[in-house]
Scaffold this motif. Structure first.
Motif, PDB file in Angstrom:
ATOM      1  N   UNK A  70       0.816  -1.322   0.158  1.00 58.83           N
ATOM      2  CA  UNK A  70      -0.026   0.021  -0.035  1.00 58.83           C
ATOM      3  C   UNK A  70       0.973   1.177  -0.159  1.00 58.83           C
ATOM      4  N   UNK A  72      -0.535   4.912  -0.368  1.00 58.03           N
ATOM      5  CA  UNK A  72      -0.866   6.239   0.124  1.00 58.03           C
ATOM      6  C   UNK A  72      -2.758   6.277  -0.130  1.00 58.03           C
ATOM      7  N   UNK A  90      -1.803   1.535  -4.464  1.00 63.16           N
ATOM      8  CA  UNK A  90      -1.016   0.381  -4.119  1.00 63.16           C
ATOM      9  C   UNK A  90       0.128   0.526  -5.080  1.00 63.16           C
ATOM     10  N   UNK A 218       5.908  -1.563   6.253  1.00 66.43           N
ATOM     11  CA  UNK A 218       4.497  -0.960   5.976  1.00 66.43           C
ATOM     12  C   UNK A 218       3.592  -2.040   6.264  1.00 66.43           C
TER      13      UNK A 218
END
Lengths: 219, 219
Positions: A70, A72, A90, A218
DNA sequence: CCAAAAGTGTTCTATGTACACCCATGC
DNA sequence: GCATGGGTGTACATAGAACACTTTTGG
């Protein structure tokens, strides 16, 4: 004052691959304009956002075991007039060997070199720029480069991949030392012969891939 | 097969502050359970996601000039039964001096030390864990620590902030050298006297804050 | 035998880490 | 004058950067 619902949410994917010695991105033409857009799918109630992103890539390329992360979430009023308000972006890395272009042509999609981008709709150029930045940044500390290569590859091929993406020449000896000390790839029994001396073939260690995923820089 | 619309989307914020020498997080009680939740607001059509996050913090604390950064977007089926499907998570840093607790009490919200978390609903513990990881990670390369301090502060105060968040003692001389060489703070004319020798007061350079924002490690 | 790519170590530089003493003030 | 926190420099270790030649194959 209307509430925001799932019909206002989509997933967009920046799909990178190496093709013809260039870093390329998959784009779809937008009807009734001469602009291109990042491929996407509406969010659904039955699947997670990541599943939707994976589905989007699979629908176009036939690949379902890809690197996906991912990026933002974009949500400004009027950023995509006549389309969804919120885009969860993505980025995906696709091995060059596996480009079944039938489906891509059916979808009228096409690969575009990152250094020769056509006009993109809305804020998609911004999304692409950010994806590229994250990809370069990530290469420097986490060795995702091999996600763009076939199962086995030579160290020179891996180095060329890095040089293409980072846009600079790297020192051969330092590159090899760093990659091998990181312990993420291992030699296979194979060799590749061509012009010059045959090269050792490497593969990424499956357990190292698991480690990287477990780290989840992340989530 | 219903589409997903904005009513399915919310913003959640992990608000950090320093209070009573501990890193604390703002939580709201969830009706009809003894669990707590991260404060949030539904997404709206009129405002960007970031504006909504800022609004959410301001509604509880009265502060509107805060550090805010998008964390991750969570969207799995059934992750929040009876609430929004998709949460765009942000994290916020609040200067300790500015805790007007009236509004917080009105909202029945409360600060909780990160090392003594109550039970959280749904996947909010996971969101919090990730926010904490990102905060620690970010401290190490980008010096956001001063966002948790008042406008002027001593180097010792800044170091204590870092030590609290990172959970380890730092070397005084090395800390000072690194922070000063980074050029993000500058001495002011003021001094703080208390017990012992008075300390030089520092402030962050407004242009350095602009630089950091321009870099936009996460857009 | 030669062209072409693979493979291999060492030196130097920069960066980070460990560490102990004097200084200025309030009481 | 002494207790309290503020302020300062240096030696060592580690990581990263620069750099050139030998090796193996195919034609």
């Amino acid at each position: 004052m209307c509430a925001i619902t799932l019909a206002d949410v989509e997933v967009r994917v920046v799909v990178f691959t190496l093709w013809e010695n260039r870093l390329q991105v998959l784009l779809r033409p937008l009807d009734s304009t001469d602009h291109w857009s990042l491929p996407g799918l509406p969010a659904s109630r039955e699947h997670s956002l990541e599943e939707t992103a994976a589905e989007c890539v699979e629908a176009l390329t036939g690949q379902n075991e890809i690197y996906l992360e991912q990026l933002y979430t974009y949500g400004e009023p009027d950023r995509q007039p006549d389309s969804q308000l919120i885009s969860v972006a993505y980025f995906a890395l696709l091995a060059a060997s596996s480009l079944s272009s039938d489906r891509i042509e059916q979808a009228q999609a096409a690969w575009h070199p990152v250094d020769q981008m056509p006009e993109l709709v809305w804020d998609h150029a911004e999304i692409l720029t950010y994806a590229l930045r994250r990809l370069r940044y990530k290469l420097e500390y986490s060795a995702v480069g091999f996600e763009l290569l076939p199962d086995t590859f030579t160290l020179s091929e891996l180095q060329h991949t890095y040089e293409l993406i980072l846009g600079e020449k790297l020192d051969k000896r330092n590159f090899r030392r760093r990659i091998l000390e990181a312990g993420i790839i291992e030699p296979t029994s194979g060799r590749r012969s061509g012009e010059g001396r045959p090269a050792q073939l490497y593969q990424y260690r499956p357990d190292a891939v698991a480690e990287v995923k477990a780290r989840r820089l992340f989530p």
